[in-house]
Structures are given as structure tokens and as C-alpha cells.
Design an enzyme around this catalytic site. Structure first.
Site, PDB file in Angstrom:
ATOM      1  N   GLU A  36     131.519  23.166   7.256  1.00 22.37           N
ATOM      2  CA  GLU A  36     132.241  23.513   8.479  1.00 22.37           C
ATOM      3  C   GLU A  36     131.201  23.904   9.525  1.00 22.37           C
ATOM      4  OE1 GLU A  36     134.618  27.040   8.360  1.00 22.37           O
ATOM      5  OE2 GLU A  36     135.669  26.528  10.221  1.00 22.37           O
ATOM      6  N   ARG A  89     128.300  28.070  -7.781  1.00 20.10           N
ATOM      7  CA  ARG A  89     127.372  28.259  -6.673  1.00 20.10           C
ATOM      8  C   ARG A  89     126.040  28.782  -7.174  1.00 20.10           C
ATOM      9  NH1 ARG A  89     129.352  30.199  -1.268  1.00 20.10           N
ATOM     10  NH2 ARG A  89     131.201  28.954  -0.880  1.00 20.10           N
ATOM     11  N   LYS A 141     127.213  33.979   5.276  1.00 20.17           N
ATOM     12  CA  LYS A 141     127.086  33.695   6.707  1.00 20.17           C
ATOM     13  C   LYS A 141     127.192  34.963   7.534  1.00 20.17           C
ATOM     14  CE  LYS A 141     128.879  29.039   7.069  1.00 20.17           C
ATOM     15  NZ  LYS A 141     130.106  28.260   7.190  1.00 20.17           N
TER      16      LYS A 141
END
Length: 798
Positions: A34, A260, A270
Site C-alpha cells: 500500500e 513475517r 511504519k
RNA sequence: AGGGAUAUGGUGUAACGGCAGCACAACAGAUUUUGGAUCUGUUUGUCUAGGUUCGAAUCCUAGUAUCCCUGCCA
């Protein structure tokens, strides 16, 4: 250089099966960031997996901007992501996609779902919807709007798009299953009304599709075959499959989830990265201490190193945190063969060679090699690179280094009071100046504070001896430079964990998860910032670098890998940033008693082994009275108590065993039911009847069959539905194995593996299992294990 | 709590029911005009308890631990 490959993993297994079955003509994958932030090392792993997997199976890969939420997304991010990925070396050709390009098509699919009765417009508030959804223990209740007619839904949905309603007034939901234990299936929202300005579609839309609806469709529209995502999306897969089925995509993509990867000594959230930037803890998104790709790029790490790193961390279905040493190793390993050696003094100390003549004309010019012997030796073509990139024979890979009466050496390389094992310059001691000869320190000048200011030394002849070698630069010729010495941004390996005492991080990588923007940010990680993550010094670099390309990565001998800071370095004001230190076993040795800042924290004391001793013995699972009665009945019939308990608790097993014949075979049949058939039974994959098991048990009991054959046949019968005995008759498995055949099989196995035989005789007795397995296989399981063991021992004994 | 996922040395990851391997780290030695690199060797592991099997990291049962899901984020 060989391109790093993804190691075989559970996803490549699936791909190979799919390809072998002809399920898809070619593999198509996608990396779907994204555009609301910069890529970091964690994304590197995901993109590498997506892209490199496709490459390895001759497929193609797509880059897709998952831009369905106008908030926070921007062209700047979208371009930065592309830039970073191209830097890494990826080329997706024409296969760059924007989810926002397909808003119209998503809208049409939504209409189709409405027409099929699979979606409806809901008009309750967000809070009400959450309430109606129920919770883990209580099923959801239908919204009063769930039963709207197709016409009404279509009309409302069109008006949502037309902008007739306020934000949040209505949503489109899938009509799936409000009672599902999987909360994701309780009528997920597919569309919301949101008047956000989208960076690509502007104000064309005031309804935006949700991930769960859009992502599967986009995969399908692009022709993706294997859609990989991280673990937290497992539950979402149910929606994915539901949509594929309802909308009839065929062939259709499938979603696979991987764990992950985090990295020690850093954060990859983030929001936390943003906090570091906005709080001024770093100089920006490209501050070389940041884990963003932009930052690592500015640091001087090469894309090859990053890819090598990505390839080295394995793929699995567990979230993990990778040892920082793996990354550092990849960086050093890459630079070792890439960076020419030159000398720079970061923290200068003046040395005057008193037996050298003074004056400008007295400078000697040395010709020193750019590369150490081992890099030259390991060069595949016998050539080595100049800083310009030109590859030349080793004897030409040299630079001119002036040597004169006044030099700088590293302040650390002189000690008036040397610790044990110190191999550098000491009062009255000798040391070799790299490439220039051996000197002896005669006199030391200090200031009033006692700091050494100048060393007067003598250059000795080549017959002198010195234990160590240090680097240096000629003072009158050296280029002044600023050096930025970066270290880890955090002092502790797991800054996101809570640790009362910093030393024993109580951190679990499982906590790595997708970010919850709604939750408050835990700023505790800021406590663990390393105050020494950036040290700036002023020193000197040898003049040869002046003519080199700006992006030359050097090894400053004995110091580490450096290059010019691409932002701040200027021709007349050099700034060198340290990409990474050299490994330093001396620092480790010297620091054993007094740990230095920046050294890796000591291993946490092993967690006290959970003292299970005093603990609870696992209690047998409690049974209802009915189940207890069932256990009693089954054990009475001949089942073992453990098997009986298992069967009594499991309706599938109970039902299967219900028709079993009482008698001597019952125990064996119950055992098979539990140990061999339980899995397939629950999956409804057992096609053989229980009545067919008793005869097999009889044959086994009579000794005509080995256990191995019986169980193999049982498994095959369960899958095919054929009676076990029928298989045995047809394939002649009932016939025993005579002594001769066994002996032959044993001999053959031993002859086929002379190396193993030798190893066994050499003491590696664990190989007996290997030989047994080989014989069992060779005989189709017909050999009696006891006899095999005896024969093997005899054969191997001599 | 309901559902889902996972568990192999210090770290990460392999092993048709049959030799617990590889990488990084650590340690020791060799080598070295970088306390780098390289080479050789070594240490350390199958979450627990039962069961099936000649044989279990792998199959069965129970337990433990951790993570994920209950946004109109992705």
C-alpha cells in the site's frame, strides 16, 4: 555472481505440485504494497519471496499498488516504492498495477453479488454493527437491513456511489455467515462511503472497496496464481475462497500465508518509524540508521547484499526475528569483494619520524595494492577492479600513497599503558606501518591534561620485528574528512518488547503483526535508542581517493567499509559514512571485562527451565458420564483404555467403530481406528468399512502378515475403498518372505551402500535404522523386523 | 473464553516413518603486512507427557506456550 534463490519451502512445494498437475500454465505472483509509507527490510523479504519465486518457476511477477484507502496514500510513496524495488534489481515490465484502476470493475462485481443475494446494503451505525456481530462466544444477530430486496440493495448501492449519503451512513456487506466461529465471515464489509481525496482517482469515487473484497478480485483480474501474504491473513482466506466461488473464477488464485520476518536491533512498524522521523530521533526516512530501503541505500549497502540477506532467511509459517548478524554478514560478504582497500585515520594522532629528512621534496611515493592477497587469489578471472570499475591484472591494481616525515595514525593504535595482548604501538615498542615499514616510538609528547599529542618515532630497517600492523596517512598530503560512524539504532535486540532490565528481553516475535492504526502507539521502544548510534569524527583520508568515482565503496583498512555520503559529501568537504565495521575480534577480546558500547549485549541468561517437576501432570481430559460409559463398553470389548478414551470423545471414530465385530480382533481394529485412521476419518476420507478390518486383524494375528504390510494395506484400502484382504490376495502380499530372499535383500542393501557400511563399522551405529529401512523397502515391508535386525547385525558385524 | 495458526541448537531453516543436516553466531587451531578475509575442527537442538511402530522431529491422544481474528485499515 549467482543470483540468490529462495530456499525450497512449503509454498514452492505447492507450486511444484500445481505445475506438475497442470493446474496453471505458468506461475504468476504479485507484491502488493500500500503506497502509504516507505519500504523497509521487512518488505524486502516479502517482495523477494513474491518476485524470486516467480522467477525460479519461469513465471511472471507483478507489482501492485494496493491503493484502496485514500487516507495516507500518495504518489510520492508509490514512486518511492517502485524506485526502491528497481534499485533492488526487479523489473516487472508492463506488469505494474494499481488497484484504483479497477474501481469500476469491483463495483460491477459488487452488483453481481447483490443480484445473487450474496451482498446487501446495511444501514446501522458502526457501533451497532460491532454489537450485532456478537463475539467469540455468541453468534451475531442479523441487522434489520439484512433482508432487503435485491432491487432495494441495487438502488441503495447506486445511490451510495452517487454521493447521496453521508460518510458512514451505509455499507455494502457480504451475506455470508453471522454465526461463523471465524469472525471474518460474519458478513464482512465490502464497501464504505468515504469522501477522501484519492491520489489517483481524485474525487471520482466516494465509496471505496475494502481489502477483503478488493484483494481477491484484483488477484483474479491480474491472473495471479499464487497469492502470498503474511500470517495474520489466514482468517481472511475464508472470504477469499468464498468470493472466488461465488463469482465463479476459474482458474482462480489461491492465497498462502507465510510468517513475517523482523530484524534484531530495529523496528519495522511504519508508525514507529514515522515516530522516529517526526520526533527528530533520526534525520529523516533516509537516515542511514533506519531500516528503510532508502536509508540502507544511502548507507551504502548494495542491492546485492540486501537480496542475499533476503535469500538467507528461510520461509516458514511462523513469525520470526532474524539475528542481526545475518544481515551484517550479508553486507560484509558483499563488500569484501567489492571494496578496494585504502587508508583513512578517523581519530588522528601525529607521528614524527625523526630519522626522515624534512622538506617537501623528501616525500616518498609508495605503490600499494588495492586488494589483499586473498581477494586476488579468489578472483574468478584473475583480474581485480580499480575504483573506476575497470578490471585489471593485480599488479596494476595499485594506487600511489605518499609517505613522509609526518604521519597520522589512529589514536587507538597507540597505548602508553597497553593491555595484555596489545599488538600496536607502545612506548619504546615497534609496529609495522602498512606498506611502509616498521617504526619504533621513542618519545611521547603530552599536553597538560596528559593526552598524547605527538609521538616521535624512528623508521627502522626491514630486519626489524613488529607484532602488529597499523594504518596511517601522510599528514601533509592527507585529505581532511568528516566520518560518520553509525551503529545500531537500538541498544537492545528487541526494542519492541517490554524488558524491565534491558538485559533479558522478554520478547516474543509472534507479536510481530500487522499494525493496528486504531490502537495507541506504544512509545516504550524509544527508551532503547542507542545514544551512540551516530558518532562523528574528523580525520584524514589518503589522497588517492580524490580521483575516484563518487559512489566508490572502500574498505578503510582495519576500520570498516565506507563511502561518501551521497547527500552531504562534497568535493571540498568530504563526508564518509561507515557502511559497516569490520569484524573485530580484538574488541571482543579486550571488551570481555568491560563491555563497550555498541558491542552486542551479552546473551540473556538462559530462562530458568520451566520447572515442570512440581507441575501438574497432564490430567486425562474429563469425560461426560456418557463418554465414561462408552469407555467402559469399549474396554470391555477389548480396546485399550487409551484408545477407548480417544474413541469415546470423538463422534467420527465412535461412529466408525460402532459396526466393529466384538471378539479378539476388536482391540486391533480400535487401535487402527485411533492411530491410523483418525485423521482421514474426520476428514471423511475413509472409504473402507470397519467390517473389513477384522479379517485383516486376524491375518495379522496369525502371523501371516507383518504389521508393516497390514498397515500399508489398511491405508490404501481406506483411500480406495477396496477390501484390505482383496488387495493382499491380488498382490500376493500374504506370502511370507523366505530366508533366502531376506538374506539376498540384506546382502544387496549392504553392497549398495559400502560407505555407510564402513561408517557403521566405524561406530556410527545409528545407521542400523537406515539399513533396516532399506531392507524393509526392498522387501515391500514383508520382512520380519526381528529377522531383518538379526541378519543385518550378522552382515555388518564382520 | 469461540475459532485459527505455530513450536527443531544462541538465531533462522531442512530432514518419502529409517544417518537430526545447512547457514549465521560462538569456541579452538592454522594462515595472514587488515586483530579483516580464508581454511580446519568443536560445542549446543526436535515444547511436555503418554500411545502406535522393529524404528517417531514426522503418525495418534492429551497438555503447555505464543501469536492472530471480534476496524466502515491493509
Amino acid at each position: 555472481m549467482r543470483a540468490p534463490r529462495v530456499a525450497p519451502n512449503f509454498i514452492t512445494d505447492i507450486i511444484e505440485r500445481d505445475l506438475a498437475a497442470g493446474k496453471y500454465p505458468q506461475v504468476v505472483t504479485r507484491f502488493p504494497p500500500e503506497p502509504n509509507g516507505y519500504l523497509h527490510l521487512g518488505h524486502t523479504f516479502a517482495s523477494f519471496l513474491d518476485f524470486q519465486t516467480a522467477v525460479q518457476y519461469g513465471g511472471r511477477y507483478h507489482l501492485r499498488m494496493d491503493d484502496t484507502n485514500p487516507e495516507g496514500e500518495s504518489m510520492e510513496y508509490a514512486e518511492a516504492i517502485q524506485d526502491d524495488l528497481r534499485w533492488l534489481g526487479w523489473d516487472w515490465g508492463e506488469h505494474l498495477y494499481y488497484a484504483s484502476d479497477n474501481f469500476e470493475r469491483y463495483y460491477e462485481y459488487a452488483q453481481q453479488l447483490i443480484r445473487q443475494g450474496d451482498a446487501y446494503v446495511d444501514s446501522v451505525s458502526a457501533e451497532e454493527m460491532a454489537r450485532l456481530r456478537g463475539d467469540a462466544t455468541t453468534p451475531g444477530t442479523p441487522s434489520p437491513y439484512r433482508s432487503r430486496s435485491v432491487e432495494e440493495n441495487l438502488d441503495l448501492f447506486a445511490r451510495m456511489r452517487a454521493g447521496e449519503f453521508a460518510d458512514g451512513a451505509h455499507v455494502l456487506r457480504g451475506k455470508i455467515d453471522l454465526a461463523s466461529p471465524n469472525m471474518k465471515l460474519r458478513d464482512p464489509v465490502f464497501y464504505r462511503i468515504l469522501r477522501g481525496h484519492h491520489y489517483r482517482t481524485g474525487d471520482a469515487w466516494c465509496i471505496y472497496p475494502m481489502y477483503d473484497f478488493q484483494h481477491p478480485l484484483q488477484d483474479a483480474l491480474e491472473g495471479v496464481t499464487h497469492s502470498m501474504c503474511s500470517l495474520e491473513f489466514v482468517d481472511n482466506r475464508a472470504i477469499y475462497d468464498w468470493l472466488m466461488e461465488r463469482l465463479g473464477f476459474d482458474p482462480r488464485p489461491h492465497q498462502y500465508e507465510f510468517g513475517r520476518r523482523g530484524l534484531e536491533y530495529t523496528v519495522t512498524s511504519k508508525r514507529k518509524l514515522r515516530r522516529l522521523v517526526e520526533g527528530g530521533y533520526v534525520s529523516g526516512w533516509d537516515d542511514p540508521r533506519m531500516p528503510t530501503l532508502r536509508a540502507q541505500r544511502r548507507l551504502g549497502v548494495t542491492p546485492e547484499a540486501v537480496r542475499a540477506f533476503a535469500a538467507q532467511i528461510g520461509v516458514s509459517r511462523t513469525n520470526r526475528t532474524v539475528d542481526i548478524a545475518v544481515y551484517e554478514n550479508a553486507v560484509r560478504d558483499d563488500l569484501n569483494h567489492r571494496a578496494p582497500r585504502v587508508m583513512a585515520v578517523l581519530d588522528p594522532l601525529l607521528v614524527v619520524l625523526t630519522n626522515l629528512p624534512e622538506g617537501e621534496g623528501e616525500t616518498r611515493v609508495l605503490s600499494l595494492p588495492y586488494w589483499p592477497h586473498d581477494v586476488i587469489r579468489d578472483s574468478p578471472d584473475g583480474l581485480v577492479a580499480l575504483p573506476s570499475g575497470e578490471r585489471v591484472p593485480p599488479e596494476r591494481a595499485v594506487r600511489e600513497v605518499p609517505f613522509s616525515r609526518e604521519l597520522y595514525i589512529e589514536r587507538e593504535d597507540f597505548s602508553p599503558d597497553p593491555p595484555k595482548g596489545y599488538k600496536r604501538l607502545t612506548r619504546g615498542g615497534t609496529v609495522r606501518l602498512r606498506g611502509a615499514g616498521i617504526i619504533r616510538a621513542d618519545e611521547v609528547e603530552t599536553d597538560e591534561a596528559g593526552n598524547v599529542t605527538t609521538i616521535y618515532a624512528t623508521l627502522l630497517g626491514e630486519d626489524a620485528k613488529a607484532a602488529g600492523v597499523i594504518h596511517w596517512v601522510s599528514a601533509p598530503h592527507a585529505l581532511p574528512a568528516e566520518f560518520r560512524l553509525y551503529d545500531r539504532l537500538f541498544r537492545v535486540p528487541h526494542p519492541e518488547g517490554d524488558h524491565p532490565d534491558d538485559l533479558a528481553p522478554d520478547f516474543d516475535p509472534e507479536r510481530l503483526s500487522h499494525e493496528n492504526e486504531a490502537a495507541p502507539l506504544d512509545a516504550g521502544f524509544l527508551r532503547f535508542l542507542n545514544p551512540q548510534s551516530l558518532r562523528v569524527t574528523r580525520g584524514y583520508v589518503e589522497p588517492s581517493v580524490a580521483g575516484d568515482p563518487q559512489d566508490t565503496r572502500y574498505q578503510f583498512e582495519r576500520q570498516g567499509y565506507f563511502w561518501r555520503d551521497p547527500v552531504d559529501s562534497r568535493e571540498d568537504a568530504l563526508v564518509f559514512g561507515r557502511i559497516i565495521t569490520l569484524k573485530d575480534t580484538w574488541a571482543k577480546e579486550a571488551g570481555k571485562d568491560a563491555p563497550k558500547a555498541g558491542a552486542k549485549a551479552p546473551q540473556p541468561a538462559p530462562k530458568a527451565e520451566a520447572p515442570q517437576t512440581t507441575g501438574h501432570k497432564p490430567q486425562p481430559a474429563p469425560l461426560t458420564p456418557e463418554q465414561e460409559a462408552e469407555v467402559a463398553r469399549l474396554t470391555g470389548l477389548g480396546a485399550s483404555p487409551a484408545d477407548a478414551r480417544t474413541v469415546a470423545r470423538d463422534p467420527a471414530l465412535l461412529a466408525f467403530l460402532a459396526g466393529a465385530r466384538p471378539g479378539p480382533t476388536f482391540g486391533q481394529v480400535a487401535s487402527w481406528t485411533v492411530n491410523d485412521l483418525a485423521g482421514p476419518l474426520r476428514a471423511g476420507a475413509v472409504r473402507v468399512g470397519v467390517a473389513d478390518l477384522a479379517p485383516l486383524a486376524e491375518r495379522l494375528a496369525s502371523g501371516e502378515l507383518t504389521t508393516r504390510v497390514a498397515r500399508d494395506v489398511l491405508a490404501r484400502a481406506a483411500a480406495s475403498g477396496e477390501a484390505p484382504l482383496a488387495i493382499i490376495e491380488r498382490e500376493g502380499l500374504g506370502a511370507g518372505l523366505d530366508e533366502g530372499a531376506l538374506a539376498a535383500a540384506v546382502a544387496e542393501v549392504l553392497a549398495a551402500h559400502p560407505d555407510k557400511v564402513e561408517a557403521y563399522r566405524g561406530g556410527k551405529t545409528a545407521l542400523l535404522g537406515f539399513f533396516t529401512g532399506q531392507v524393509m523397502r526392498a522387501t515391500g515391508g514383508k520382512a520380519d523386523p526381528a529377522k531383518v535386525a538379526a541378519a543385518l547385525r550378522e552382515g555388518l558385524g564382520g
